[in-house]
Enzyme design. Structure first.
Site, short mmCIF file in Angstrom:
data_model
loop_
_atom_site.label_atom_id
_atom_site.label_comp_id
_atom_site.label_asym_id
_atom_site.label_seq_id
_atom_site.Cartn_x
_atom_site.Cartn_y
_atom_site.Cartn_z
N ASP A 111 5.63 -8.13 -7.54
CA ASP A 111 4.79 -8.35 -8.29
C ASP A 111 4.32 -8.30 -9.32
O ASP A 111 4.72 -8.48 -10.20
CB ASP A 111 5.29 -6.48 -7.56
CG ASP A 111 4.24 -5.25 -7.33
OD1 ASP A 111 2.17 -5.96 -7.55
OD2 ASP A 111 3.86 -4.46 -7.11
N ASP A 143 -4.06 -3.80 -2.53
CA ASP A 143 -3.12 -3.00 -1.15
C ASP A 143 -4.17 -2.72 -0.25
O ASP A 143 -5.23 -1.64 -0.36
CB ASP A 143 -2.01 -1.75 -1.68
CG ASP A 143 -0.62 -1.93 -3.13
OD1 ASP A 143 -1.46 -2.96 -3.55
OD2 ASP A 143 -0.42 -0.88 -3.65
C1 GLA Z 1 1.68 -2.50 -5.67
C2 GLA Z 1 2.54 -3.55 -4.46
C3 GLA Z 1 2.56 -2.90 -3.31
C4 GLA Z 1 3.61 -2.32 -3.61
C5 GLA Z 1 3.41 -1.15 -4.70
C6 GLA Z 1 4.75 -1.14 -5.00
O1 GLA Z 1 0.86 -1.69 -5.65
O2 GLA Z 1 1.06 -4.38 -4.51
O3 GLA Z 1 2.80 -4.11 -2.09
O4 GLA Z 1 4.59 -3.50 -3.87
O5 GLA Z 1 2.97 -1.92 -5.85
O6 GLA Z 1 4.68 0.19 -6.76
#
Ligand code: GLA
Length: 408
Positions: free
Chosen positions: A151, A206
Protein backbone atom coordinates in the site's frame (compact mmCIF):
# COMPACT_ATOMS: atom_id res chain seq x y z
CA UNK A 1 46.42 -9.90 -9.14
CA UNK A 2 47.70 -9.21 -5.62
CA UNK A 3 45.41 -9.69 -2.65
CA UNK A 4 44.74 -6.00 -2.23
CA UNK A 5 43.58 -5.68 -5.81
CA UNK A 6 41.46 -8.83 -5.52
CA UNK A 7 39.72 -7.40 -2.46
CA UNK A 8 39.08 -4.18 -4.31
CA UNK A 9 37.61 -6.06 -7.28
CA UNK A 10 35.36 -8.17 -5.05
CA UNK A 11 34.10 -5.13 -3.14
CA UNK A 12 33.41 -3.38 -6.43
CA UNK A 13 31.41 -6.36 -7.71
CA UNK A 14 29.45 -6.59 -4.45
CA UNK A 15 28.68 -2.88 -4.50
CA UNK A 16 27.49 -3.23 -8.09
CA UNK A 17 25.26 -6.22 -7.38
CA UNK A 18 23.69 -4.42 -4.42
CA UNK A 19 22.90 -1.27 -6.34
CA UNK A 20 21.66 -2.87 -9.58
CA UNK A 21 17.93 -3.66 -9.57
CA UNK A 22 16.94 -7.29 -9.88
CA UNK A 23 14.27 -8.44 -12.30
CA UNK A 24 10.88 -9.00 -10.68
CA UNK A 25 9.72 -12.60 -10.29
CA UNK A 26 8.47 -13.59 -13.72
CA UNK A 27 5.48 -15.78 -14.70
CA UNK A 28 3.55 -15.28 -11.46
CA UNK A 29 0.74 -13.47 -13.24
CA UNK A 30 0.85 -14.38 -16.92
CA UNK A 31 -2.92 -14.12 -16.65
CA UNK A 32 -4.60 -11.81 -14.09
CA UNK A 33 -4.32 -13.13 -10.54
CA UNK A 34 -7.44 -14.67 -8.95
CA UNK A 35 -8.21 -15.01 -5.27
CA UNK A 36 -9.87 -13.47 -2.23
CA UNK A 37 -8.94 -10.55 0.04
CA UNK A 38 -10.25 -9.68 3.50
CA UNK A 39 -10.59 -5.89 3.20
CA UNK A 40 -13.89 -5.23 1.38
CA UNK A 41 -15.91 -7.38 3.79
CA UNK A 42 -13.97 -7.43 7.06
CA UNK A 43 -11.75 -4.32 6.95
CA UNK A 44 -9.29 -4.65 9.86
CA UNK A 45 -11.31 -7.26 11.77
CA UNK A 46 -9.40 -10.33 10.66
CA UNK A 47 -8.02 -13.30 12.51
CA UNK A 48 -6.76 -16.81 11.97
CA UNK A 49 -10.19 -18.37 12.21
CA UNK A 50 -11.61 -16.18 9.44
CA UNK A 51 -8.67 -16.85 7.11
CA UNK A 52 -8.75 -20.56 7.82
CA UNK A 53 -12.49 -20.94 7.29
CA UNK A 54 -12.35 -18.80 4.15
CA UNK A 55 -9.68 -21.19 2.84
CA UNK A 56 -12.00 -24.11 3.64
CA UNK A 57 -14.84 -22.38 1.79
CA UNK A 58 -12.63 -21.67 -1.23
CA UNK A 59 -12.35 -25.42 -1.61
CA UNK A 60 -15.87 -26.53 -0.64
CA UNK A 61 -17.63 -23.96 -2.85
CA UNK A 62 -15.55 -24.89 -5.90
CA UNK A 63 -13.98 -21.43 -6.12
CA UNK A 64 -10.46 -22.84 -5.90
CA UNK A 65 -11.13 -25.18 -8.79
CA UNK A 66 -12.58 -22.26 -10.76
CA UNK A 67 -9.14 -20.61 -10.46
CA UNK A 68 -9.28 -18.51 -7.27
CA UNK A 69 -6.13 -19.60 -5.47
CA UNK A 70 -4.88 -16.66 -3.40
CA UNK A 71 -6.19 -16.05 0.12
CA UNK A 72 -4.98 -12.55 0.94
CA UNK A 73 -4.88 -11.03 4.42
CA UNK A 74 -5.19 -7.27 4.14
CA UNK A 75 -4.44 -4.67 6.82
CA UNK A 76 -4.30 -5.48 10.57
CA UNK A 77 -2.67 -8.92 10.74
CA UNK A 78 0.39 -7.19 12.22
CA UNK A 79 1.88 -7.24 15.67
CA UNK A 80 5.12 -5.46 16.62
CA UNK A 81 8.65 -5.85 15.30
CA UNK A 82 10.91 -8.02 17.46
CA UNK A 83 14.17 -6.79 18.97
CA UNK A 84 15.95 -7.42 15.66
CA UNK A 85 13.36 -5.57 13.63
CA UNK A 86 11.53 -8.59 12.22
CA UNK A 87 7.78 -8.09 11.93
CA UNK A 88 5.55 -10.45 13.93
CA UNK A 89 1.88 -11.29 13.58
CA UNK A 90 -0.64 -10.11 16.15
CA UNK A 91 -0.46 -13.09 18.48
CA UNK A 92 -3.99 -12.66 19.82
CA UNK A 93 -5.51 -12.72 16.37
CA UNK A 94 -3.09 -15.26 14.93
CA UNK A 95 -2.18 -17.51 17.88
CA UNK A 96 -0.53 -20.17 15.70
CA UNK A 97 1.47 -17.63 13.69
CA UNK A 98 1.65 -16.99 9.96
CA UNK A 99 3.85 -19.96 9.06
CA UNK A 100 1.26 -22.30 10.50
CA UNK A 101 -1.49 -20.53 8.58
CA UNK A 102 0.52 -20.66 5.33
CA UNK A 103 1.06 -24.40 5.82
CA UNK A 104 -2.68 -24.85 6.36
CA UNK A 105 -3.60 -22.79 3.29
CA UNK A 106 -1.01 -24.64 1.18
CA UNK A 107 -2.38 -27.99 2.35
CA UNK A 108 -5.67 -26.98 0.72
CA UNK A 109 -4.00 -26.32 -2.63
CA UNK A 110 -4.22 -22.55 -2.09
CA UNK A 111 -1.71 -19.73 -1.66
CA UNK A 112 -1.40 -17.14 1.10
CA UNK A 113 -1.12 -13.39 0.60
CA UNK A 114 -0.10 -10.67 3.02
CA UNK A 115 -0.28 -6.87 3.13
CA UNK A 116 2.20 -4.10 3.85
CA UNK A 117 2.88 -0.49 3.01
CA UNK A 118 5.79 1.48 1.50
CA UNK A 119 5.56 4.07 4.27
CA UNK A 120 6.12 4.30 8.01
CA UNK A 121 2.69 2.88 8.80
CA UNK A 122 -0.09 1.10 6.94
CA UNK A 123 -3.37 2.88 6.26
CA UNK A 124 -4.78 1.42 9.49
CA UNK A 125 -1.69 2.48 11.50
CA UNK A 126 0.17 -0.86 11.61
CA UNK A 127 3.96 -1.00 11.08
CA UNK A 128 4.92 -0.16 7.49
CA UNK A 129 7.86 -1.59 5.57
CA UNK A 130 9.88 1.65 5.20
CA UNK A 131 13.46 0.90 6.19
CA UNK A 132 12.63 -2.79 6.72
CA UNK A 133 12.00 -3.88 3.12
CA UNK A 134 14.62 -6.65 2.95
CA UNK A 135 13.75 -7.90 6.42
CA UNK A 136 10.04 -7.97 5.66
CA UNK A 137 10.54 -9.77 2.35
CA UNK A 138 12.74 -12.31 4.12
CA UNK A 139 10.16 -12.82 6.84
CA UNK A 140 7.37 -13.31 4.29
CA UNK A 141 9.53 -15.83 2.41
CA UNK A 142 10.30 -17.72 5.64
CA UNK A 143 6.61 -17.86 6.46
CA UNK A 144 5.76 -19.23 3.02
CA UNK A 145 3.88 -16.20 1.72
CA UNK A 146 2.99 -16.16 -1.99
CA UNK A 147 1.54 -12.68 -2.57
CA UNK A 148 2.24 -9.18 -1.26
CA UNK A 149 -0.13 -6.25 -1.58
CA UNK A 150 1.92 -3.14 -0.90
CA UNK A 151 0.00 0.00 0.00
CA UNK A 152 0.92 3.69 -0.20
CA UNK A 153 -0.17 5.40 3.05
CA UNK A 154 2.24 7.53 5.11
CA UNK A 155 4.78 7.99 2.34
CA UNK A 156 5.51 11.73 2.50
CA UNK A 157 8.66 12.59 0.49
CA UNK A 158 9.08 9.04 -0.79
CA UNK A 159 9.64 8.39 -4.48
CA UNK A 160 7.06 5.85 -5.64
CA UNK A 161 9.10 4.15 -8.31
CA UNK A 162 12.09 3.81 -5.97
CA UNK A 163 9.95 2.49 -3.13
CA UNK A 164 8.26 -0.22 -5.18
CA UNK A 165 11.53 -1.14 -6.92
CA UNK A 166 13.15 -1.55 -3.51
CA UNK A 167 10.51 -4.04 -2.36
CA UNK A 168 10.63 -5.82 -5.71
CA UNK A 169 14.40 -6.24 -5.28
CA UNK A 170 13.90 -7.39 -1.69
CA UNK A 171 11.33 -9.99 -2.75
CA UNK A 172 13.71 -11.26 -5.38
CA UNK A 173 16.60 -11.41 -2.93
CA UNK A 174 14.49 -13.29 -0.37
CA UNK A 175 14.38 -16.18 -2.81
CA UNK A 176 10.68 -17.13 -2.75
CA UNK A 177 8.45 -16.25 -5.71
CA UNK A 178 5.98 -13.70 -4.31
CA UNK A 179 3.48 -11.87 -6.51
CA UNK A 180 3.84 -8.11 -5.99
CA UNK A 181 0.51 -6.28 -6.10
CA UNK A 182 1.15 -2.53 -6.01
CA UNK A 183 -1.52 -0.43 -4.31
CA UNK A 184 -0.43 3.13 -5.04
CA UNK A 185 -3.89 4.26 -6.24
CA UNK A 186 -2.53 5.60 -9.54
CA UNK A 187 -1.17 8.78 -7.90
CA UNK A 188 2.18 8.55 -9.69
CA UNK A 189 0.92 6.83 -12.85
CA UNK A 190 2.58 3.47 -12.18
CA UNK A 191 1.34 2.17 -15.55
CA UNK A 192 4.13 4.30 -17.04
CA UNK A 193 6.98 2.81 -15.02
CA UNK A 194 5.98 -0.32 -13.08
CA UNK A 195 5.83 -2.93 -15.82
CA UNK A 196 9.06 -4.58 -14.64
CA UNK A 197 8.51 -3.84 -10.95
CA UNK A 198 5.10 -5.24 -9.96
CA UNK A 199 2.58 -7.72 -11.34
CA UNK A 200 -0.35 -5.33 -11.04
CA UNK A 201 -0.93 -1.76 -9.94
CA UNK A 202 -4.03 -0.10 -8.60
CA UNK A 203 -5.25 2.57 -11.00
CA UNK A 204 -7.39 4.61 -8.62
CA UNK A 205 -8.92 5.04 -5.19
CA UNK A 206 -10.64 2.27 -3.23
CA UNK A 207 -13.82 0.80 -4.65
CA UNK A 208 -16.97 0.78 -2.54
CA UNK A 209 -20.10 -1.24 -2.93
CA UNK A 210 -21.95 1.05 -5.34
CA UNK A 211 -22.68 0.72 -9.03
CA UNK A 212 -22.38 4.35 -10.03
CA UNK A 213 -22.01 6.77 -7.09
CA UNK A 214 -18.72 8.42 -6.26
CA UNK A 215 -18.30 8.62 -2.47
CA UNK A 216 -16.45 11.73 -1.30
CA UNK A 217 -14.95 12.13 2.19
CA UNK A 218 -12.95 15.17 3.37
CA UNK A 219 -9.58 13.45 2.84
CA UNK A 220 -10.34 10.70 0.34
CA UNK A 221 -12.75 9.46 -2.29
CA UNK A 222 -14.13 6.03 -3.13
CA UNK A 223 -14.92 4.82 -6.63
CA UNK A 224 -18.06 3.05 -7.77
CA UNK A 225 -17.94 0.22 -10.31
CA UNK A 226 -18.63 2.71 -13.13
CA UNK A 227 -15.89 5.10 -11.89
CA UNK A 228 -13.39 2.21 -11.96
CA UNK A 229 -14.43 1.28 -15.49
CA UNK A 230 -14.16 4.88 -16.74
CA UNK A 231 -10.63 5.23 -15.33
CA UNK A 232 -9.47 1.88 -16.67
CA UNK A 233 -10.89 2.72 -20.09
CA UNK A 234 -7.98 5.17 -20.55
CA UNK A 235 -5.24 2.68 -19.67
CA UNK A 236 -5.64 -0.45 -21.77
CA UNK A 237 -2.38 -0.03 -23.67
CA UNK A 238 -0.38 -0.40 -20.45
CA UNK A 239 -1.70 -3.83 -19.40
CA UNK A 240 -0.41 -7.17 -20.58
CA UNK A 241 0.93 -10.54 -19.51
CA UNK A 242 2.45 -10.22 -16.06
CA UNK A 243 1.56 -6.54 -15.52
CA UNK A 244 -2.10 -5.66 -15.07
CA UNK A 245 -4.14 -2.56 -14.43
CA UNK A 246 -5.97 -3.16 -11.15
CA UNK A 247 -9.30 -1.30 -10.78
CA UNK A 248 -9.56 -2.80 -7.24
CA UNK A 249 -11.17 -5.82 -5.67
CA UNK A 250 -14.61 -7.22 -6.37
CA UNK A 251 -17.70 -6.08 -4.47
CA UNK A 252 -19.77 -8.95 -5.89
CA UNK A 253 -21.97 -10.36 -3.11
CA UNK A 254 -21.62 -7.33 -0.85
CA UNK A 255 -25.02 -5.73 -1.41
CA UNK A 256 -25.48 -4.49 -4.97
CA UNK A 257 -28.33 -5.85 -7.10
CA UNK A 258 -27.70 -9.14 -8.82
CA UNK A 259 -27.65 -7.44 -12.23
CA UNK A 260 -25.09 -4.90 -10.95
CA UNK A 261 -22.89 -7.67 -9.58
CA UNK A 262 -23.12 -9.40 -12.95
CA UNK A 263 -22.18 -6.21 -14.84
CA UNK A 264 -19.31 -5.55 -12.40
CA UNK A 265 -17.92 -9.05 -12.82
CA UNK A 266 -18.35 -9.11 -16.61
CA UNK A 267 -16.48 -5.83 -16.96
CA UNK A 268 -13.61 -6.98 -14.71
CA UNK A 269 -13.35 -10.01 -16.99
CA UNK A 270 -13.45 -7.86 -20.13
CA UNK A 271 -10.76 -5.54 -18.71
CA UNK A 272 -8.39 -8.41 -17.82
CA UNK A 273 -8.45 -7.14 -14.24
CA UNK A 274 -7.23 -9.15 -11.27
CA UNK A 275 -10.25 -11.08 -9.91
CA UNK A 276 -9.93 -10.71 -6.15
CA UNK A 277 -13.19 -11.65 -4.43
CA UNK A 278 -14.23 -9.38 -1.55
CA UNK A 279 -17.32 -10.94 0.01
CA UNK A 280 -17.84 -13.55 2.73
CA UNK A 281 -17.72 -16.65 0.57
CA UNK A 282 -18.69 -18.82 3.57
CA UNK A 283 -22.26 -17.57 3.36
CA UNK A 284 -22.78 -16.35 -0.20
CA UNK A 285 -26.04 -16.78 -2.09
CA UNK A 286 -26.39 -19.08 -5.08
CA UNK A 287 -26.72 -16.00 -7.32
CA UNK A 288 -23.37 -14.63 -6.09
CA UNK A 289 -21.77 -18.01 -6.52
CA UNK A 290 -23.07 -18.33 -10.08
CA UNK A 291 -21.54 -14.96 -10.97
CA UNK A 292 -18.13 -15.59 -9.39
CA UNK A 293 -17.99 -19.09 -10.84
CA UNK A 294 -19.12 -18.30 -14.36
CA UNK A 295 -16.37 -20.30 -16.02
CA UNK A 296 -17.06 -18.94 -19.48
CA UNK A 297 -16.58 -15.37 -18.24
CA UNK A 298 -13.51 -16.38 -16.24
CA UNK A 299 -12.06 -17.82 -19.45
CA UNK A 300 -12.43 -14.37 -21.03
CA UNK A 301 -10.49 -12.84 -18.12
CA UNK A 302 -7.85 -15.54 -18.16
CA UNK A 303 -7.37 -15.63 -21.92
CA UNK A 304 -3.73 -16.33 -22.70
CA UNK A 305 -3.34 -13.35 -25.03
CA UNK A 306 -3.75 -11.08 -22.01
CA UNK A 307 -5.30 -8.14 -23.84
CA UNK A 308 -7.38 -5.63 -21.90
CA UNK A 309 -10.79 -5.04 -23.48
CA UNK A 310 -11.56 -2.12 -25.76
CA UNK A 311 -14.44 0.33 -25.37
CA UNK A 312 -15.55 0.32 -28.98
CA UNK A 313 -18.52 2.68 -28.92
CA UNK A 314 -21.57 4.02 -27.16
CA UNK A 315 -24.89 3.45 -28.89
CA UNK A 316 -28.29 4.55 -27.62
CA UNK A 317 -26.89 4.71 -24.06
CA UNK A 318 -25.24 1.28 -24.23
CA UNK A 319 -21.48 0.74 -23.99
CA UNK A 320 -20.03 -1.81 -26.44
CA UNK A 321 -16.80 -3.50 -25.33
CA UNK A 322 -14.66 -5.95 -27.31
CA UNK A 323 -11.79 -8.15 -26.13
CA UNK A 324 -9.60 -10.11 -28.55
CA UNK A 325 -9.11 -13.71 -27.47
CA UNK A 326 -6.96 -16.66 -28.48
CA UNK A 327 -7.60 -18.47 -31.78
CA UNK A 328 -9.24 -15.46 -33.39
CA UNK A 329 -12.21 -15.43 -30.99
CA UNK A 330 -13.63 -12.23 -29.50
CA UNK A 331 -15.60 -11.44 -26.37
CA UNK A 332 -18.21 -8.72 -26.61
CA UNK A 333 -20.06 -7.19 -23.68
CA UNK A 334 -22.90 -4.74 -24.02
CA UNK A 335 -23.21 -2.76 -20.80
CA UNK A 336 -26.25 -0.73 -19.81
CA UNK A 337 -25.15 1.94 -17.31
CA UNK A 338 -28.49 3.80 -17.48
CA UNK A 339 -31.54 3.66 -15.22
CA UNK A 340 -33.82 2.08 -17.81
CA UNK A 341 -33.93 -1.05 -19.90
CA UNK A 342 -32.59 -0.50 -23.45
CA UNK A 343 -33.27 -2.34 -26.69
CA UNK A 344 -30.77 -2.41 -29.53
CA UNK A 345 -30.56 -4.07 -32.95
CA UNK A 346 -27.14 -5.60 -33.63
CA UNK A 347 -25.80 -5.25 -37.16
CA UNK A 348 -22.38 -6.90 -36.93
CA UNK A 349 -21.11 -4.83 -39.85
CA UNK A 350 -21.12 -1.83 -37.52
CA UNK A 351 -18.36 -3.55 -35.55
CA UNK A 352 -15.75 -4.10 -38.24
CA UNK A 353 -12.56 -2.69 -36.74
CA UNK A 354 -8.89 -3.39 -36.18
CA UNK A 355 -7.40 -3.09 -32.70
CA UNK A 356 -4.45 -1.00 -33.83
CA UNK A 357 -3.82 0.17 -30.25
CA UNK A 358 -2.74 -3.16 -28.74
CA UNK A 359 -3.34 -6.51 -30.43
CA UNK A 360 -3.52 -5.68 -34.14
CA UNK A 361 -6.46 -8.11 -34.43
CA UNK A 362 -9.42 -7.40 -36.71
CA UNK A 363 -13.01 -8.48 -36.19
CA UNK A 364 -13.63 -9.01 -39.94
CA UNK A 365 -17.39 -9.47 -39.58
CA UNK A 366 -17.62 -9.01 -43.34
CA UNK A 367 -15.45 -12.09 -43.89
CA UNK A 368 -16.08 -14.35 -40.89
CA UNK A 369 -19.29 -15.86 -39.52
CA UNK A 370 -18.64 -16.38 -35.82
CA UNK A 371 -20.60 -18.80 -33.66
CA UNK A 372 -22.31 -16.77 -30.94
CA UNK A 373 -22.11 -18.14 -27.42
CA UNK A 374 -24.14 -16.38 -24.72
CA UNK A 375 -21.83 -16.28 -21.68
CA UNK A 376 -24.52 -15.63 -19.09
CA UNK A 377 -27.22 -17.96 -20.43
CA UNK A 378 -24.56 -20.56 -21.33
CA UNK A 379 -26.08 -21.39 -24.66
CA UNK A 380 -25.19 -21.07 -28.32
CA UNK A 381 -27.24 -18.52 -30.23
CA UNK A 382 -26.56 -19.01 -33.93
CA UNK A 383 -24.01 -17.11 -35.98
CA UNK A 384 -23.05 -13.57 -36.85
CA UNK A 385 -24.13 -12.44 -40.31
CA UNK A 386 -21.87 -11.17 -43.10
CA UNK A 387 -24.75 -9.15 -44.42
CA UNK A 388 -25.29 -5.51 -43.65
CA UNK A 389 -28.50 -5.94 -41.62
CA UNK A 390 -29.76 -6.18 -38.08
CA UNK A 391 -29.10 -9.80 -37.21
CA UNK A 392 -30.54 -9.79 -33.66
CA UNK A 393 -32.35 -7.44 -31.33
CA UNK A 394 -31.33 -7.48 -27.70
CA UNK A 395 -32.75 -5.94 -24.55
CA UNK A 396 -30.27 -5.11 -21.80
CA UNK A 397 -31.90 -4.35 -18.43
CA UNK A 398 -30.72 -1.33 -16.41
CA UNK A 399 -27.28 -1.82 -14.80
CA UNK A 400 -26.82 -5.16 -16.51
CA UNK A 401 -24.85 -6.73 -19.35
CA UNK A 402 -25.14 -9.17 -22.20
CA UNK A 403 -21.86 -10.95 -22.95
CA UNK A 404 -21.06 -13.18 -25.91
CA UNK A 405 -18.06 -15.14 -26.99
CA UNK A 406 -17.73 -14.96 -30.76
CA UNK A 407 -16.10 -18.22 -31.77
CA UNK A 408 -14.18 -18.30 -35.02
C1 GLA B 1 -5.96 1.32 1.43
C2 GLA B 1 -6.07 0.34 0.28
C3 GLA B 1 -7.21 -0.63 0.55
C4 GLA B 1 -6.96 -1.37 1.86
C5 GLA B 1 -6.76 -0.37 3.00
C6 GLA B 1 -6.28 -1.04 4.27
O1 GLA B 1 -7.07 2.15 1.51
O2 GLA B 1 -6.26 1.02 -0.93
O3 GLA B 1 -7.37 -1.54 -0.51
O4 GLA B 1 -5.82 -2.18 1.71
O5 GLA B 1 -5.80 0.63 2.66
O6 GLA B 1 -6.08 -0.14 5.31
Amino acid sequence: MNNGLKLLAVSFLCAFSFTASAQKWEHLADTPQMGWNSWNKFQGNIDEEIIKTIADAMVSTGLRDAGYVYINMDDCWHGERDENGFIQANSKRFPHGIKWLADYVHSKGLKLGIYSDCGTKTCAGMPGSLGHEYQDALQYARWGIDYLKEDWCNTININAKGAYQLMSDALRAAGRPILHSMCEWGDNMPWRWARNIGHSWRIGPDIWCSFDSLRVFPTYTQYSVMNCIAKNDTLRQYAGKGHWNDPDMLEVGNGMKNSEDRAHFAMWCMMASPLIIGNDIRSMSNETKAILMNKEMIAVNQDKMGIQGYHHSDVNGLQIWFKPLENGDWAITILNPTQKSLTYGINWQNFNFKDTQVSDKSTDFDKIEYHVRNLWLHKSEGKTSKENRVERTITVPSHDVISYRLIK
